[in-house]
Design a protein around this motif. Structure first.
Motif, mmCIF file in Angstrom:
data_model
loop_
_atom_site.group_PDB
_atom_site.id
_atom_site.type_symbol
_atom_site.label_atom_id
_atom_site.label_comp_id
_atom_site.label_asym_id
_atom_site.label_seq_id
_atom_site.Cartn_x
_atom_site.Cartn_y
_atom_site.Cartn_z
ATOM 1 N N GLU A 1 5.399 8.345 -1.445
ATOM 2 C CA GLU A 1 6.318 8.543 -0.324
ATOM 3 C C GLU A 1 6.099 9.845 0.413
ATOM 4 O OE1 GLU A 1 8.449 6.294 0.824
ATOM 5 O OE2 GLU A 1 7.445 5.010 -0.601
ATOM 6 N N THR A 2 5.442 10.796 -0.256
ATOM 7 C CA THR A 2 5.318 12.096 0.413
ATOM 8 C C THR A 2 4.309 12.009 1.542
ATOM 9 O OG1 THR A 2 3.595 12.748 -1.118
ATOM 10 C CG2 THR A 2 5.855 13.318 -1.694
ATOM 11 N N ASP A 3 4.443 12.898 2.488
ATOM 12 C CA ASP A 3 3.654 12.793 3.715
ATOM 13 C C ASP A 3 2.169 12.981 3.491
ATOM 14 O OD1 ASP A 3 6.157 14.041 5.985
ATOM 15 O OD2 ASP A 3 5.368 12.018 5.650
ATOM 16 N N ASP A 4 1.816 13.830 2.528
ATOM 17 C CA ASP A 4 0.375 14.083 2.403
ATOM 18 C C ASP A 4 -0.336 12.982 1.632
ATOM 19 O OD1 ASP A 4 0.417 16.425 -0.375
ATOM 20 O OD2 ASP A 4 1.743 14.770 0.161
ATOM 21 N N THR A 5 0.421 12.118 0.947
ATOM 22 C CA THR A 5 -0.263 11.041 0.247
ATOM 23 C C THR A 5 -0.212 9.726 1.000
ATOM 24 O OG1 THR A 5 1.738 10.575 -0.994
ATOM 25 C CG2 THR A 5 0.079 11.960 -2.058
ATOM 26 N N ARG A 6 0.639 9.637 1.964
ATOM 27 C CA ARG A 6 0.717 8.413 2.752
ATOM 28 C C ARG A 6 -0.513 8.225 3.611
ATOM 29 N NH1 ARG A 6 5.605 5.709 5.481
ATOM 30 N NH2 ARG A 6 6.745 5.230 3.604
ATOM 31 N N LEU A 7 -0.794 6.964 3.939
ATOM 32 C CA LEU A 7 -1.889 6.685 4.869
ATOM 33 C C LEU A 7 -1.374 6.769 6.303
ATOM 34 C CD1 LEU A 7 -3.615 3.559 3.283
ATOM 35 C CD2 LEU A 7 -4.307 5.904 3.123
ATOM 36 N N THR A 8 -2.267 7.179 7.160
ATOM 37 C CA THR A 8 -1.888 7.164 8.576
ATOM 38 C C THR A 8 -1.903 5.725 9.079
ATOM 39 O OG1 THR A 8 -4.139 7.315 9.367
ATOM 40 C CG2 THR A 8 -3.009 9.377 8.867
ATOM 41 N N VAL B 1 0.836 -1.200 0.000
ATOM 42 C CA VAL B 1 0.000 0.000 0.000
ATOM 43 C C VAL B 1 0.867 1.245 0.000
ATOM 44 C CG1 VAL B 1 -1.667 1.292 1.332
ATOM 45 C CG2 VAL B 1 -1.945 -1.139 1.049
ATOM 46 N N ASN B 2 1.966 1.194 0.760
ATOM 47 C CA ASN B 2 2.842 2.363 0.772
ATOM 48 C C ASN B 2 3.462 2.626 -0.590
ATOM 49 O OD1 ASN B 2 2.543 3.323 3.349
ATOM 50 N ND2 ASN B 2 4.003 1.865 4.212
ATOM 51 N N SER B 3 3.787 1.546 -1.313
ATOM 52 C CA SER B 3 4.341 1.770 -2.654
ATOM 53 C C SER B 3 3.320 2.423 -3.547
ATOM 54 C CB SER B 3 4.753 0.455 -3.302
ATOM 55 O OG SER B 3 5.378 -0.374 -2.402
ATOM 56 N N LEU B 4 2.037 2.071 -3.348
ATOM 57 C CA LEU B 4 1.025 2.619 -4.236
ATOM 58 C C LEU B 4 0.657 4.046 -3.874
ATOM 59 C CD1 LEU B 4 -1.337 -0.443 -4.608
ATOM 60 C CD2 LEU B 4 0.093 0.561 -6.347
ATOM 61 N N THR B 5 0.711 4.374 -2.583
ATOM 62 C CA THR B 5 0.239 5.702 -2.223
ATOM 63 C C THR B 5 1.318 6.760 -2.328
ATOM 64 O OG1 THR B 5 0.723 5.222 0.062
ATOM 65 C CG2 THR B 5 -1.519 4.872 -0.677
ATOM 66 N N GLU C 1 -5.428 4.355 9.347
ATOM 67 C CA GLU C 1 -6.014 4.032 8.043
ATOM 68 C C GLU C 1 -5.389 2.763 7.476
ATOM 69 O OE1 GLU C 1 -5.022 7.547 5.955
ATOM 70 O OE2 GLU C 1 -6.912 8.558 6.370
ATOM 71 N N MET C 2 -4.075 2.667 7.674
ATOM 72 C CA MET C 2 -3.386 1.489 7.161
ATOM 73 C C MET C 2 -3.927 0.227 7.816
ATOM 74 S SD MET C 2 -1.018 0.312 5.216
ATOM 75 C CE MET C 2 0.087 1.638 4.809
ATOM 76 N N ARG C 3 -4.078 0.300 9.118
ATOM 77 C CA ARG C 3 -4.559 -0.872 9.849
ATOM 78 C C ARG C 3 -5.946 -1.262 9.366
ATOM 79 N NH1 ARG C 3 -7.347 -2.122 13.808
ATOM 80 N NH2 ARG C 3 -8.099 0.025 13.990
ATOM 81 N N GLN C 4 -6.784 -0.245 9.201
ATOM 82 C CA GLN C 4 -8.146 -0.498 8.747
ATOM 83 C C GLN C 4 -8.154 -1.123 7.357
ATOM 84 O OE1 GLN C 4 -11.014 0.054 10.411
ATOM 85 N NE2 GLN C 4 -12.115 -0.777 8.674
#
Lengths: 182, 629
Positions: free
Chosen positions: A135-142, A129-133, A145-148
């Protein structure tokens, strides 16, 4: 040195045509591209192209999984992600339009399996998921959210409820995706 | 090793390779004998299996093989990797063994099947090359022993040449697929939803091409070859420009409308057999002049044209200007989204018009084709300039089904009903067109049958049969009834299969839990036994630990036990009651097991229904082993 544009022998060409999903023109084009990559290599001529050179291809340059792709398709003993011409053909064949769903999902599974243990566990999914979203902070999931998201993914794909997605489960869930129905 | 395992699993998952499957199940069973594995390959017939049977079947653990039941979904193998169970570290010989068998099996396939199998294997290219070489060498080896040299050589070369030709033909065909690159670009940049719109457009185009071919070949071409004598008292206006828009004037006496089509059999130099078709009801119809005017010059051609013009305007205003407006005036960041639903409905509307009109204007599909071609490029350009990818995901495959359904049900059926009604009841025109002078259009078919019967005395039953079949409403009711019954049957089958899917998923979950349970229990027992010190108990515990280590790693039990068992739990009880002597008499312990289990299942039923709410034999033996400990 440079300038060695070797032609692909005919019997090899027909053999590749039989064993991969590529057409003759596609194989010849792949050969041309690969020779160009080989020419651009620093250092002595070898039958393998290093991963950095492969990653300069425009088709791979912006793909977030480019390094994993190289590692999965590489048959190099040194595990450095370098590709021979046949590895390159394998790559193109798996990504071609005429490849079967099984092939595509098999390789997709291996690409997504970041730790190469044969299953997609929560860590693999998180890296995915991190590769898809991005690397920048505003596009990363919290983290929340990641857990969910991961729990949703596992709920939908993990049939035997062991907390990981294995190859069969992955193939099952992919076969229901509309992009693969055509 | 992993690659070969996955190779085997993938060969298994090809449910249509029956031949390979059979040989592979044989391979697995042979491996069973050699390695004493417990793997059960069950037959594929879904009709024979009842629910109960499905529920009591166990899945093998070690290999990723599964019975390839065609109608059933893929069942996931419960994964026990997380528990640190060592996978079988196959020796080199085993790998060689597998490769041998694989080569043998590949050899037995036909050439095209082999190619297909090899392509679909997720192996690296060098390994595939090796395999292929082995297979071909074996083939040559076995073939060269018994054949006539010269004839088969020639045949061999011919086959090679044909195959090359076939491959090049296939690659040529795939490159011919209309608009493939354009669709790929659109799909890549804008997503599958927008792609589904363009694919729908292409599908409609093919429908129209087909319809045009049919009507064109059968109607237009023969009629064009033999010009009928025109009615001279209709003056033709010569304003060219307006004619394309209104469809009147020059067009009104051309092939576009069916006043042009004659109702007599065509006389041409080479008496074409198509001429007798002219009076059948499928061809052009005679013209009810006011009706014609209403349908074509007045309405449908114009409708079609207007629809096209409005689509143009819509694209221009809706997409281009809206984008400019929203970017400049409203200062929005993103371009507007392509409205798939509205565009699809417009396509369906246009197609309905074409269908309604084709009865009276056989060239209307051609107009529609031109319109669709134009529309494709226009929409593509507009898309690139004006729109951006949608933020919402769009379930493309279900949407495609909905588009086609919408096309079929209101649009096509409606048009078909209108056309049928027209053909049935409305009195055709007396002055022009192919059905002059008849009461209604179906009369033409009747008359043809009568003429046929008159011409050939053997076919005297034909008109009466025709009258009976076509005009009797009972026949239509019956066929409609049968059609509905078939639909109902299919929907019930789908329902049943859905239920089976649910059941199977539940079963997989349960099996996973069972195995987890087993493993944790055995781990506990193993640890407990380690701590016990007295000698006698040590012996027993040695026996037990010996058997327990076997039980803990399932694979090892299977490799050492000689019992041909169906359930792995059998081996558990087997090892518990084990003494050294038991290992020799296999069948003896087997029957012993049987009674053992029967006796104990009865006693423990109640505990299990509480803990698991399952009534399967093997979970009952969970408690059995547990109590013995």
């Amino acid at each position: 040195m440079g300038g060695t544009s070797s032609k692909l022998p005919k019997d090899l060409l027909s053999e590749y045509q039989e064993l991969t999903f590529l057409t003759k023109q596609e194989i010849l084009m792949a050969h041309k591209i690969f020779s160009e990559l080989q020419d651009r290599e620093n250092g002595p001529y070898s039958s393998r192209v290093s991963m950095e050179k492969v990653l300069t291809l425009p088709e791979l340059k912006s793909n977030p999984f480019r390094k994993r792709i190289c590692h999965v398709f590489s048959t190099s003993d040194m595990k450095d992600g370098s590709l021979s011409f046949e590895d390159f053909l394998d790559l193109l064949s798996a990504f071609s339009d005429s490849a079967t769903l099984e092939i595509k999902s098999h390789y997709a599974f291996r690409i997504f399996d970041f730790d190469d243990d044969g299953t997609l566990d929560a860590r693999d999914l998180e890296k995915l998921v991190n590769s898809l979203t991005g690397e920048t902070d505003d596009t990363r999931l919290t983290a929340e959210e990641m857990r969910q998201l991961i729990s949703n993914i596992l709920e939908e794909s993990d049939i035997d409820k062991d907390g990981t997605v294995n190859l069969s489960e992955f193939q099952h869930v992919i076969s229901r995706s509309p992009d693969f129905v055509r | 090793v992993i690659q070969f395992m996955s190779l085997l699993s993938h060969l298994h998952t090809k449910s249509d390779e029956d031949g390979v499957h059979d040989s592979f199940s044989q391979l697995i069973q042979e491996q069973c004998h050699d390695l004493h594995d417990v793997i059960e390959m069950t037959p594929l017939d879904p009709e024979e299996e009842s629910r109960g049977q499905i529920l009591t079947r166990n899945r093998p653990l070690r290999q990723e093989s599964r019975p390839s039941i065609q109608h059933f979904p893929r069942s996931a193998r419960p994964s026990i990797r997380g528990y640190g169970v060592e996978t079988d570290a196959a020796g080199f010989e085993e790998e060689e063994n597998k490769r041998e068998r694989l080569v043998n099996n590949l050899q037995n396939l036909s050439d095209s099947d082999r190619v297909r199998m090899l392509r679909a294997m997720p192996l690296s290219l060098s390994e595939k090359k090796e395999l292929r070489m082995l297979v071909l060498n074996k083939a040559e080896h076995s073939v060269s022993q018994n054949q006539i040299p010269c004839c088969s050589q020639l045949k061999y070369y011919i086959i090679i040449a044909l195959r090359h030709g076939w491959y090049s033909w296939l690659s040529f065909l795939s490159s011919l697929q209309l608009w493939q690159t354009a669709l790929k670009c659109v799909g890549g940049r804008f997503g599958t939803g927008v792609l589904s719109y363009f694919i729908f457009l292409r599908t409609l185009l093919f429908f129209n091409v087909f319809m045009f071919l049919v009507t064109g070949l059968l109607l237009v071409v023969p009629q064009a070859i033999a010009h009928p004598d025109l009615d001279q008292n209709i003056t033709v206006r010569s304003t060219w420009g307006l004619e394309v828009l209104t469809g009147a004037g020059y067009f009104s006496h051309s092939l576009l409308y069916y006043g042009y089509y004659s109702n007599k059999p065509l006389q041409t130099g080479h008496s074409c057999s198509a001429s007798s078709n002219k009076t059948s009801s499928s061809c052009g119809l005679s013209y009810n002049m006011p009706l014609i005017y209403f349908f074509t010059i007045g309405a449908l051609y114009r409708f079609l044209l207007m629809d096209f013009i409005f689509m143009l305007l819509d694209t221009f205003f809706g997409e281009f200007l809206w984008r400019v407006f929203s970017q400049k005036a409203l200062k929005r960041e993103r371009k507007p989204v392509f409205d798939i639903a509205r565009n699809v409905l417009e396509l369906i509307y246009g197609q309905t018009l074409a269908w309604l009109g084709v009865l009276f204007s056989p060239l209307l599909p051609a107009v529609q084709i031109i319109k669709l071609l134009f529309l494709f490029y226009m929409k593509k350009v507009s898309l690139k300039m004006n729109c951006q990818a949608s933020g919402k995901p769009w379930r493309a495959c279900q949407m495609t089904t909905i588009f086609i359904t919408l096309l079929c049900f209101p649009a096509f059926l409606g048009a078909a009903v209108c056309v049928t009604y027209t053909m049935w009841t409305i009195k055709p025109s007396a002055s022009c067109g192919p059905f002059q002078g008849l009461k209604n259009m179906f009369q033409a078919g009747k008359r043809w049958f009568q003429e046929l019967a008159a011409a050939n005395p053997d076919l005297h039953w034909l008109p009466s049969a025709h009258a009976y079949l076509v005009e009797n409403p009972l026949f239509l009711f019956l066929s409609a009834g049968i059609f509905l019954i078939v639909i109902y049957f299919h929907s019930q089958v789908v329902d049943g299969q859905r239920k089976i899917i649910e059941l199977l998923q539940e079963q997989i979950e349960n099996e996973g839990e069972d195995k987890k349970f087993l493993i944790t229990r055995l781990q506990h027992i193993h640890e407990r036994k380690r701590r016990v010190t007295p000698r006698r108990v040590k012996e027993a515990s040695e026996v037990h630990t010996h058997t327990l280590t076997h039980a803990y790693t399932y694979t090892h039990i299977h490799t050492h036990s000689h019992t041909h068992t169906h359930s792995l739990i059998y081996t558990h009880t087997h090892t518990h009651t084990l003494t050294h002597t038991h290992t020799h008499t296999h069948t003896h312990t087997h029957t012993h097991l049987h009674t053992h289990i029967h006796a104990h299942t009865h006693a423990h039923t109640h505990t299990h229904t509480h803990t698991r709410a399952l009534t399967r034999a093997h979970t009952l033996t969970h408690s059995h082993t547990h109590s013995l400990m």
